[in-house]
Scaffold this motif. Structure first.
Motif, PDB file in Angstrom:
ATOM      1  N   PHE A 152      -2.379  -3.197  14.033  1.00  0.00           N
ATOM      2  CA  PHE A 152      -1.349  -2.172  14.144  1.00  0.00           C
ATOM      3  C   PHE A 152      -1.062  -1.507  12.801  1.00  0.00           C
ATOM      4  O   PHE A 152      -0.882  -0.286  12.717  1.00  0.00           O
ATOM      5  CB  PHE A 152      -0.064  -2.771  14.710  1.00  0.00           C
ATOM      6  N   SER A 153      -1.023  -2.288  11.736  1.00  0.00           N
ATOM      7  CA  SER A 153      -0.642  -1.766  10.430  1.00  0.00           C
ATOM      8  C   SER A 153      -1.624  -0.740   9.885  1.00  0.00           C
ATOM      9  O   SER A 153      -1.271   0.025   8.983  1.00  0.00           O
ATOM     10  CB  SER A 153      -0.491  -2.909   9.424  1.00  0.00           C
ATOM     11  N   LEU A 154      -2.833  -0.677  10.418  1.00  0.00           N
ATOM     12  CA  LEU A 154      -3.843   0.257   9.943  1.00  0.00           C
ATOM     13  C   LEU A 154      -3.778   1.618  10.631  1.00  0.00           C
ATOM     14  O   LEU A 154      -4.427   2.559  10.176  1.00  0.00           O
ATOM     15  CB  LEU A 154      -5.243  -0.335  10.126  1.00  0.00           C
ATOM     16  N   HIS A 155      -3.022   1.724  11.701  1.00  0.00           N
ATOM     17  CA  HIS A 155      -2.927   2.976  12.451  1.00  0.00           C
ATOM     18  C   HIS A 155      -1.859   3.896  11.882  1.00  0.00           C
ATOM     19  O   HIS A 155      -0.737   3.465  11.614  1.00  0.00           O
ATOM     20  CB  HIS A 155      -2.579   2.707  13.918  1.00  0.00           C
ATOM     21  N   ASP A 156      -2.204   5.173  11.715  1.00  0.00           N
ATOM     22  CA  ASP A 156      -1.180   6.197  11.581  1.00  0.00           C
ATOM     23  C   ASP A 156      -0.537   6.387  12.955  1.00  0.00           C
ATOM     24  O   ASP A 156      -1.238   6.470  13.968  1.00  0.00           O
ATOM     25  CB  ASP A 156      -1.775   7.513  11.103  1.00  0.00           C
ATOM     26  N   MET A 157       0.786   6.453  12.996  1.00  0.00           N
ATOM     27  CA  MET A 157       1.525   6.482  14.251  1.00  0.00           C
ATOM     28  C   MET A 157       2.386   7.740  14.350  1.00  0.00           C
ATOM     29  O   MET A 157       2.732   8.355  13.343  1.00  0.00           O
ATOM     30  CB  MET A 157       2.425   5.258  14.379  1.00  0.00           C
ATOM     31  N   GLY A 158       2.760   8.090  15.579  1.00  0.00           N
ATOM     32  CA  GLY A 158       3.609   9.249  15.763  1.00  0.00           C
ATOM     33  C   GLY A 158       4.345   9.231  17.088  1.00  0.00           C
ATOM     34  O   GLY A 158       3.993   8.487  18.009  1.00  0.00           O
ATOM     35  N   TRP A 159       5.385  10.043  17.154  1.00  0.00           N
ATOM     36  CA  TRP A 159       6.106  10.316  18.392  1.00  0.00           C
ATOM     37  C   TRP A 159       5.880  11.772  18.785  1.00  0.00           C
ATOM     38  O   TRP A 159       6.004  12.674  17.949  1.00  0.00           O
ATOM     39  CB  TRP A 159       7.603  10.067  18.235  1.00  0.00           C
ATOM     40  N   TYR A 160       5.552  11.986  20.041  1.00  0.00           N
ATOM     41  CA  TYR A 160       5.397  13.306  20.634  1.00  0.00           C
ATOM     42  C   TYR A 160       6.360  13.441  21.798  1.00  0.00           C
ATOM     43  O   TYR A 160       6.847  12.445  22.333  1.00  0.00           O
ATOM     44  CB  TYR A 160       3.970  13.526  21.129  1.00  0.00           C
ATOM     45  N   ARG A 161       6.628  14.679  22.202  1.00  0.00           N
ATOM     46  CA  ARG A 161       7.456  14.890  23.379  1.00  0.00           C
ATOM     47  C   ARG A 161       6.917  16.055  24.192  1.00  0.00           C
ATOM     48  O   ARG A 161       6.259  16.960  23.675  1.00  0.00           O
ATOM     49  CB  ARG A 161       8.925  15.121  23.008  1.00  0.00           C
ATOM     50  N   LYS A 218      20.615  16.964  21.197  1.00  0.00           N
ATOM     51  CA  LYS A 218      20.893  18.261  21.795  1.00  0.00           C
ATOM     52  C   LYS A 218      20.191  18.365  23.140  1.00  0.00           C
ATOM     53  O   LYS A 218      19.189  17.688  23.374  1.00  0.00           O
ATOM     54  CB  LYS A 218      20.402  19.385  20.873  1.00  0.00           C
ATOM     55  N   PRO A 219      20.678  19.225  24.035  1.00  0.00           N
ATOM     56  CA  PRO A 219      20.000  19.395  25.324  1.00  0.00           C
ATOM     57  C   PRO A 219      18.523  19.748  25.183  1.00  0.00           C
ATOM     58  O   PRO A 219      17.707  19.320  26.017  1.00  0.00           O
ATOM     59  CB  PRO A 219      20.789  20.527  25.992  1.00  0.00           C
ATOM     60  N   GLU A 220      18.156  20.506  24.161  1.00  0.00           N
ATOM     61  CA  GLU A 220      16.764  20.876  23.970  1.00  0.00           C
ATOM     62  C   GLU A 220      15.874  19.711  23.549  1.00  0.00           C
ATOM     63  O   GLU A 220      14.652  19.861  23.482  1.00  0.00           O
ATOM     64  CB  GLU A 220      16.636  22.027  22.959  1.00  0.00           C
ATOM     65  N   ASP A 221      16.465  18.552  23.253  1.00  0.00           N
ATOM     66  CA  ASP A 221      15.683  17.349  22.987  1.00  0.00           C
ATOM     67  C   ASP A 221      15.218  16.676  24.269  1.00  0.00           C
ATOM     68  O   ASP A 221      14.438  15.719  24.209  1.00  0.00           O
ATOM     69  CB  ASP A 221      16.497  16.351  22.161  1.00  0.00           C
ATOM     70  N   THR A 222      15.697  17.133  25.408  1.00  0.00           N
ATOM     71  CA  THR A 222      15.322  16.544  26.686  1.00  0.00           C
ATOM     72  C   THR A 222      13.820  16.677  26.912  1.00  0.00           C
ATOM     73  O   THR A 222      13.268  17.779  26.880  1.00  0.00           O
ATOM     74  CB  THR A 222      16.093  17.206  27.830  1.00  0.00           C
ATOM     75  N   ALA A 223      13.155  15.551  27.136  1.00  0.00           N
ATOM     76  CA  ALA A 223      11.710  15.531  27.305  1.00  0.00           C
ATOM     77  C   ALA A 223      11.263  14.103  27.572  1.00  0.00           C
ATOM     78  O   ALA A 223      12.049  13.161  27.458  1.00  0.00           O
ATOM     79  CB  ALA A 223      10.998  16.070  26.059  1.00  0.00           C
ATOM     80  N   THR A 224       9.995  13.964  27.919  1.00  0.00           N
ATOM     81  CA  THR A 224       9.361  12.659  27.921  1.00  0.00           C
ATOM     82  C   THR A 224       8.781  12.423  26.537  1.00  0.00           C
ATOM     83  O   THR A 224       8.050  13.268  26.021  1.00  0.00           O
ATOM     84  CB  THR A 224       8.256  12.567  28.980  1.00  0.00           C
ATOM     85  N   TYR A 225       9.110  11.292  25.954  1.00  0.00           N
ATOM     86  CA  TYR A 225       8.676  10.964  24.600  1.00  0.00           C
ATOM     87  C   TYR A 225       7.533   9.966  24.657  1.00  0.00           C
ATOM     88  O   TYR A 225       7.619   8.940  25.341  1.00  0.00           O
ATOM     89  CB  TYR A 225       9.840  10.408  23.776  1.00  0.00           C
ATOM     90  N   TYR A 226       6.474  10.264  23.908  1.00  0.00           N
ATOM     91  CA  TYR A 226       5.256   9.466  23.924  1.00  0.00           C
ATOM     92  C   TYR A 226       4.961   8.892  22.549  1.00  0.00           C
ATOM     93  O   TYR A 226       5.080   9.586  21.536  1.00  0.00           O
ATOM     94  CB  TYR A 226       4.055  10.310  24.350  1.00  0.00           C
ATOM     95  N   CYS A 227       4.552   7.653  22.535  1.00  0.00           N
ATOM     96  CA  CYS A 227       4.072   6.990  21.337  1.00  0.00           C
ATOM     97  C   CYS A 227       2.583   7.263  21.176  1.00  0.00           C
ATOM     98  O   CYS A 227       1.835   7.311  22.162  1.00  0.00           O
ATOM     99  CB  CYS A 227       4.340   5.489  21.458  1.00  0.00           C
ATOM    100  N   HIS A 228       2.137   7.444  19.938  1.00  0.00           N
ATOM    101  CA  HIS A 228       0.751   7.801  19.665  1.00  0.00           C
ATOM    102  C   HIS A 228       0.219   7.005  18.484  1.00  0.00           C
ATOM    103  O   HIS A 228       0.924   6.802  17.493  1.00  0.00           O
ATOM    104  CB  HIS A 228       0.652   9.300  19.368  1.00  0.00           C
ATOM    105  N   ALA A 229      -1.032   6.580  18.600  1.00  0.00           N
ATOM    106  CA  ALA A 229      -1.719   5.883  17.522  1.00  0.00           C
ATOM    107  C   ALA A 229      -3.042   6.571  17.244  1.00  0.00           C
ATOM    108  O   ALA A 229      -3.854   6.751  18.156  1.00  0.00           O
ATOM    109  CB  ALA A 229      -1.959   4.417  17.876  1.00  0.00           C
ATOM    110  N   GLU A 230      -3.242   6.965  15.997  1.00  0.00           N
ATOM    111  CA  GLU A 230      -4.527   7.523  15.616  1.00  0.00           C
ATOM    112  C   GLU A 230      -5.552   6.409  15.497  1.00  0.00           C
ATOM    113  O   GLU A 230      -5.208   5.282  15.138  1.00  0.00           O
ATOM    114  CB  GLU A 230      -4.420   8.280  14.300  1.00  0.00           C
ATOM    115  N   PRO A 231      -6.817   6.695  15.799  1.00  0.00           N
ATOM    116  CA  PRO A 231      -7.833   5.643  15.728  1.00  0.00           C
ATOM    117  C   PRO A 231      -8.107   5.215  14.306  1.00  0.00           C
ATOM    118  O   PRO A 231      -7.979   5.989  13.357  1.00  0.00           O
ATOM    119  CB  PRO A 231      -9.059   6.308  16.359  1.00  0.00           C
ATOM    120  N   ILE A 232      -8.481   3.960  14.163  1.00  0.00           N
ATOM    121  CA  ILE A 232      -8.878   3.442  12.861  1.00  0.00           C
ATOM    122  C   ILE A 232     -10.290   3.896  12.528  1.00  0.00           C
ATOM    123  O   ILE A 232     -10.574   4.310  11.396  1.00  0.00           O
ATOM    124  CB  ILE A 232      -8.779   1.909  12.833  1.00  0.00           C
ATOM    125  N   VAL A 233     -11.179   3.836  13.509  1.00  0.00           N
ATOM    126  CA  VAL A 233     -12.570   4.224  13.337  1.00  0.00           C
ATOM    127  C   VAL A 233     -12.742   5.675  13.764  1.00  0.00           C
ATOM    128  O   VAL A 233     -12.338   6.066  14.861  1.00  0.00           O
ATOM    129  CB  VAL A 233     -13.495   3.311  14.159  1.00  0.00           C
TER     130      VAL A 233
END
Length: 118
Positions: free
Chosen positions: A29-38, A86-101
């Motif tokens: 896990f520690s090797l992945h760049d991570m992010g939140w998307y919506r 805020k109301p405009e934050d309403t969305a489905t939020y997704y976790c994302h991991a960039e590949p190591i390789v």
């Protein structure tokens, strides 16, 4: 390789707060760049915040000063603290991991719903 499961979504009033969590199953896990998307219905999935394996962060302009992305590599968990929602934050939020390789596919969770309304 890595499996991601989001939690912590819910319904809040404007100005409220939520803390999203993303638990990862994998050995590196520690090797992945991570992010939140919506993504809202009918709209493109867009980056909200990202955190590199080294800890540097970046945010979309609309959430700067309100959201904080963090990670706990010992727990293999990614977090998104969301304040002053805020109301405009309403969305489905997704976790994302960039590949190591290079060439491996990106990893995505199935999402958690955030609804901000009166």
């Amino acid at each position: 390789q890595v499996q991601l499961v989001e939690s912590g979504g819910g319904a809040v009033q404007p100005g409220g707060s939520l803390r999203l969590s993303c638990t990862a199953t994998g050995k590196f896990f520690s090797l992945h760049d991570m992010g939140w998307y919506r993504q809202a219905p009918g709209k493109q999935r867009a980056l909200v915040a990202k955190i590199a394996s080294g800890g540097r962060t970046d945010y979309v302009d609309s959430v700067k000063g309100r959201f904080t992305i963090s990670r706990d590599d010992l727990e293999s968990t990614l977090y998104l603290q969301m304040n002053s929602l805020k109301p405009e934050d309403t969305a489905t939020y997704y976790c994302h991991a960039e590949p190591i390789v290079r060439g491996d596919p990106d990893s995505w969770g199935r999402g958690t719903q955030v609804t901000v309304s009166s």
